[in-house]
Scaffold this motif. Sequence first.
Motif, PDB file in Angstrom:
ATOM      1  N   THR A 224      13.514 -35.998  29.070  1.00  0.00           N
ATOM      2  CA  THR A 224      14.477 -36.674  28.198  1.00  0.00           C
ATOM      3  C   THR A 224      14.191 -36.199  26.785  1.00  0.00           C
ATOM      4  O   THR A 224      13.055 -36.299  26.312  1.00  0.00           O
TER       5      THR A 224
ATOM      6  N   ILE B 235      14.730 -36.318  22.649  1.00  0.00           N
ATOM      7  CA  ILE B 235      15.078 -37.231  21.570  1.00  0.00           C
ATOM      8  C   ILE B 235      15.729 -36.378  20.480  1.00  0.00           C
ATOM      9  O   ILE B 235      15.094 -35.484  19.914  1.00  0.00           O
ATOM     10  N   ARG B 236      17.002 -36.650  20.229  1.00  0.00           N
ATOM     11  CA  ARG B 236      17.787 -35.857  19.277  1.00  0.00           C
ATOM     12  C   ARG B 236      17.620 -36.370  17.854  1.00  0.00           C
ATOM     13  O   ARG B 236      17.214 -37.505  17.628  1.00  0.00           O
ATOM     14  N   ARG B 237      17.963 -35.531  16.886  1.00  0.00           N
ATOM     15  CA  ARG B 237      17.909 -35.935  15.479  1.00  0.00           C
ATOM     16  C   ARG B 237      18.762 -37.167  15.208  1.00  0.00           C
ATOM     17  O   ARG B 237      18.470 -37.955  14.327  1.00  0.00           O
ATOM     18  N   SER B 238      19.799 -37.326  16.001  1.00  0.00           N
ATOM     19  CA  SER B 238      20.677 -38.497  15.867  1.00  0.00           C
ATOM     20  C   SER B 238      19.999 -39.774  16.367  1.00  0.00           C
ATOM     21  O   SER B 238      20.489 -40.872  16.122  1.00  0.00           O
ATOM     22  N   GLY B 239      18.893 -39.613  17.093  1.00  0.00           N
ATOM     23  CA  GLY B 239      18.228 -40.736  17.715  1.00  0.00           C
ATOM     24  C   GLY B 239      18.620 -40.931  19.169  1.00  0.00           C
ATOM     25  O   GLY B 239      18.039 -41.756  19.870  1.00  0.00           O
ATOM     26  N   ASP B 240      19.624 -40.167  19.627  1.00  0.00           N
ATOM     27  CA  ASP B 240      20.038 -40.257  21.023  1.00  0.00           C
ATOM     28  C   ASP B 240      18.940 -39.724  21.940  1.00  0.00           C
ATOM     29  O   ASP B 240      18.208 -38.787  21.582  1.00  0.00           O
ATOM     30  N   HIS B 241      18.849 -40.323  23.111  1.00  0.00           N
ATOM     31  CA  HIS B 241      17.946 -39.866  24.165  1.00  0.00           C
ATOM     32  C   HIS B 241      18.831 -39.371  25.295  1.00  0.00           C
ATOM     33  O   HIS B 241      19.666 -40.117  25.799  1.00  0.00           O
ATOM     34  N   ASP B 242      18.650 -38.091  25.687  1.00  0.00           N
ATOM     35  CA  ASP B 242      19.475 -37.556  26.779  1.00  0.00           C
ATOM     36  C   ASP B 242      18.692 -36.500  27.542  1.00  0.00           C
ATOM     37  O   ASP B 242      17.650 -36.032  27.097  1.00  0.00           O
TER      38      ASP B 242
ATOM     39  N   ARG C  94      21.673 -30.656  27.403  1.00  0.00           N
ATOM     40  CA  ARG C  94      23.044 -30.152  27.475  1.00  0.00           C
ATOM     41  C   ARG C  94      23.246 -29.432  28.795  1.00  0.00           C
ATOM     42  O   ARG C  94      22.474 -28.530  29.130  1.00  0.00           O
TER      43      ARG C  94
END
Length: 138
Positions: A119, A121-128, A131
């Motif tokens: 998983t 952790i993106r700069r936006s704070g999203d966890h995904d 891509r």
Amino acid sequence: MSDTDDLVEIEQLLARYAVSMTRGDVDRVLAVFTPDGAYSAFGDTYPLDEFPALISAAPKGLFLVGTPVIELAEDGATAAGTQPLCFVEHAQHGMRIGYYNDTYVRTPDGWRLRTRAMTFIRRSGDHDSGRPHAFTRS
């Protein structure tokens, strides 16, 4: 074997994964998994026979991992855990951060990873999980 012994063995297994990934030693990376093991990232799951191509296509650098949180199952033969990761790419020192969600199984050769799912952790704070199609299968 005590719970403490199991936890230390699993932590050493995960350390071998990180050091082997850092060194680009695919055989040692594969050795920490069960034969039916799988790795998930980039919107897909990869069986162990596809993992060498995935490793080959990945950027190279330093895999820094934190102490995992591990839950041993009452059966004494399985466990699950989460381990934080900071990957630093070698050429530009760009970073990827996130965590692995894992399942482990005790084998005759000791504890092994059955599944490892990344998983990010993106700069936006999203966890995904990444891509889709970041890696193209051949």
